[in-house]
Design an enzyme around this catalytic site. Sequence first.
Site, short mmCIF file in Angstrom:
data_model
loop_
_atom_site.label_atom_id
_atom_site.label_comp_id
_atom_site.label_asym_id
_atom_site.label_seq_id
_atom_site.Cartn_x
_atom_site.Cartn_y
_atom_site.Cartn_z
N ASP A 299 4.45 -3.22 -3.97
CA ASP A 299 4.82 -2.82 -5.33
C ASP A 299 5.72 -1.59 -5.41
O ASP A 299 6.43 -1.38 -6.37
CB ASP A 299 3.56 -2.61 -6.18
CG ASP A 299 2.54 -1.67 -5.53
OD1 ASP A 299 2.86 -1.08 -4.48
OD2 ASP A 299 1.41 -1.54 -6.05
N HIS A 300 5.69 -0.75 -4.38
CA HIS A 300 6.45 0.51 -4.45
C HIS A 300 7.88 0.36 -3.95
O HIS A 300 8.83 0.72 -4.64
CB HIS A 300 5.77 1.58 -3.60
CG HIS A 300 4.53 2.19 -4.20
ND1 HIS A 300 3.40 1.47 -4.43
CD2 HIS A 300 4.26 3.45 -4.61
CE1 HIS A 300 2.47 2.26 -4.96
NE2 HIS A 300 2.98 3.47 -5.08
N ASP B 140 -4.33 4.35 -2.44
CA ASP B 140 -3.49 4.88 -3.50
C ASP B 140 -4.40 5.65 -4.45
O ASP B 140 -5.51 5.20 -4.73
CB ASP B 140 -2.80 3.72 -4.24
CG ASP B 140 -1.73 4.23 -5.19
OD1 ASP B 140 -0.54 4.16 -4.84
OD2 ASP B 140 -2.09 4.71 -6.28
N ARG C 8 2.30 10.54 -14.09
CA ARG C 8 2.65 11.80 -13.41
C ARG C 8 4.04 12.26 -13.82
O ARG C 8 4.95 11.43 -13.91
CB ARG C 8 2.62 11.62 -11.88
CG ARG C 8 1.22 11.51 -11.39
CD ARG C 8 1.11 11.53 -9.87
NE ARG C 8 -0.31 11.54 -9.55
CZ ARG C 8 -0.87 10.88 -8.55
NH1 ARG C 8 -0.13 10.17 -7.73
NH2 ARG C 8 -2.17 10.96 -8.35
N SER D 69 -0.95 12.28 -5.07
CA SER D 69 -1.02 10.98 -4.40
C SER D 69 -1.92 11.00 -3.16
O SER D 69 -2.29 12.05 -2.64
CB SER D 69 0.39 10.57 -4.01
OG SER D 69 0.53 10.47 -2.62
N ARG E 33 -0.88 9.73 -0.33
CA ARG E 33 -0.03 9.48 0.84
C ARG E 33 -0.44 10.33 2.02
O ARG E 33 -0.39 11.56 1.98
CB ARG E 33 1.46 9.67 0.48
CG ARG E 33 1.87 11.06 0.12
CD ARG E 33 3.28 11.09 -0.46
NE ARG E 33 3.28 10.48 -1.78
CZ ARG E 33 4.07 10.86 -2.79
NH1 ARG E 33 4.95 11.81 -2.63
NH2 ARG E 33 4.00 10.27 -3.96
C1 MIC Z 1 1.90 7.88 -6.65
O1 MIC Z 1 1.69 7.47 -7.79
O2 MIC Z 1 2.12 9.07 -6.38
C2 MIC Z 1 1.88 6.88 -5.51
C3 MIC Z 1 3.26 6.74 -5.01
O3 MIC Z 1 1.43 5.63 -5.97
C4 MIC Z 1 0.91 7.40 -4.44
C5 MIC Z 1 0.89 6.62 -3.20
C6 MIC Z 1 2.06 6.86 -2.28
O4 MIC Z 1 2.54 7.98 -2.16
O5 MIC Z 1 2.46 5.90 -1.64
C7 MIC Z 1 -0.53 7.57 -4.91
O6 MIC Z 1 -0.78 7.67 -6.09
O7 MIC Z 1 -1.43 7.67 -4.08
FE1 SF4 Z 2 2.98 2.95 -8.70
FE2 SF4 Z 2 1.70 5.25 -8.28
FE3 SF4 Z 2 3.32 4.94 -10.37
FE4 SF4 Z 2 1.04 3.66 -10.33
S1 SF4 Z 2 1.32 5.86 -10.38
S2 SF4 Z 2 3.02 2.80 -10.90
S3 SF4 Z 2 0.82 3.18 -8.16
S4 SF4 Z 2 3.91 4.94 -8.22
#
Ligand code: MIC
Ligand code: SF4
Length: 646
Positions: A64-65, A119, A380, A536, A538
Amino acid sequence: MGKNVVEKILESHLVSGKLKEGELIGVRVDQVYTQDATGTMTWLEFEAIGIDKVRVPLAVSYVDHNMLQSNFMNADDHLFLQTAAAKFGAYFSKPGNGISHQVHLERFAAPGLIALGTDSHTPTGGGIGMLAIGVGGLEAASVMAGLPFEFTMPKVLKINLLGKLKKPYVTAMDVILTLLKMLTVKGGVGKILEYGGPGVKALSVTERATITNMGAELGATTSIFPSDELTLKFLKSQGRGYQWVEIQADEDAEYAEIIELNLSEIEPMIAKPHSPDNVVPVREVAGLKVNQVCIGSCTNSSYKSMKTVASILRGNTVHEDVNLLINPGSKQVYEMLVSDGSLKELISAGARILESSCGPCIGMGGAPGSGQVSVRSYNRNFKGRSGTKDAEVYLASQITCALAAINGELVNPLDAGISIEDIPEPDSFLVNDNLIIPPKKDKTKIIKGPNIKEVPVKEPLEDTIKAEVIIKLGDNITTDDILPAGSQVLPFRSNIPMISTFTFKNIDETFAERALKAKQHGGGIIVGGENYGQGSSREHAAIAPMYLGIKVVIAKSFARIHRANLINFGILPLIFANSDDYEKVEQGDLLEIKNLLDRVTNSQKYIIVNLNKNVEFEVFSNLNAKETELIIQGGLLPYVRNKVLS
Ligand code: MIC
Ligand code: SF4
């Protein structure tokens, strides 16, 4: 004594420890899911553990990313994930099927279960009464390898909901933004938020999921709603009524803390740049000119949300100075919007319809122009996350977003002077799982493109660390600060040597170079303030610094998932015993910590000598028994290998 919802679920899964706040507990896990940006590492780690098949009842690998595919790297990662899922026994959700949390809620999540996801927004599943927790990839890999999930039992905080929202003008997004204003991004740290009270009945499962999704922004371990007749209604409408069980807190259940929230008093809220807790009522910023509006993501992508947006846009035109981007959270929602004509209304009004993926939320396209104002129904708004460093990103409900798109400025939904339709949840969703590929029975070969590199492993803990402070930072540093995302960086998620060059890039361009230099002479140290590593899950924000020679992070406090990721990769997280001692260190100082092996096992208190300033200060590590073991061995990978293969 009565039990709350959290205790009931944990108790039925408990394999070790006692359900007492602060105790180390181990639980059996029912479901594990990954997404591609964290998933490539997770599946490489699973492979490195060395077993044939996942040992959990259900594993799902989502994509999805990373779907921009501006070169071969993303597509290679997708193929790796698909072949790894087939080989190791996981379902594979193909690109196009939607955002992991939205799809998981629709098709797999069920009340009373425990799920882990790689995630931070995994708690979306809390909306259906599932205990769903975001973890780092290695943690997920170790659970898929058959180990229990071990964590320190958090406090359970009850949010007692009273009254009813002024629907449809005030939404679930306004509820969670109100809580963020009250509690801040640190308010949920060390806690599970359990919603209860008479107000619960006024929220559908998808509305509940919006609230639990953004519990991640409060720093909570997870958030959960009880499972009631509305949960049953949702499951039935997804063709999964048989998965329903009722889970309610007992009348005399106890909580560490109780907060009351009267839904009737909530008004439309908005988070201003650059933090999800910088919240004010929309009326205070009404009239602000808007350049971009983004609607969707894993936060506000339900069919009901999207159809409401379509109803507001019906017969209107997106303001000439605004770009409206919409990323529906799942193929299910997308298909339903097509079938009922809503998509036509959105397109006709001038919306730019994106595919079902994270998209602009993580800077994968849709970056705003220089200094532009972007209003998003996402979760975010950290500085630079949109892909534009000086963009001003606001977070608000899909209603506030839709009104901004047609008016070209922020309008308080309660003062908009228009009547908005209250769209009901559908009686049945369109179920078409043709993009979910079951695991293969026969042998499959894993295919890895040239950008996919091995997972680096750290050496065991040394007894003395003498290392340089490579960077000193303030409070609430996010994992987006540590390791940015966006279209330039995300393609390297499977290549640690490459991605490590982007560490702290948006804060200090020279970090990676200086850290690598220090690595030749004993390594590096990072110094942070409160809530270091929020955001996140990550694990790259831990692996990349480890790869660059970082051995210790000293901070005033840590965010949960990032702290776990540091430990999982052998980096020692230390906390200032006296937070004023933060002033005793500067960037470039050489610090020495002796007798580490003894300290880490026995007292967990350490004296740090600042050799440049000739001063000492005390820090502690607060590691539980398992974490101590991990730090000594150099991380979770060597530990799991020993456990699983012995
Ligand atoms: C996000 O919303 O910051 C992400 C990208 O979904 C991350 C995961 C990632 O960095 O791959 C998360 O929320 O954990
Ligand atoms: Fe994707 Fe993270 Fe954004 Fe949700 S918050 S849409 S999982 S990047």
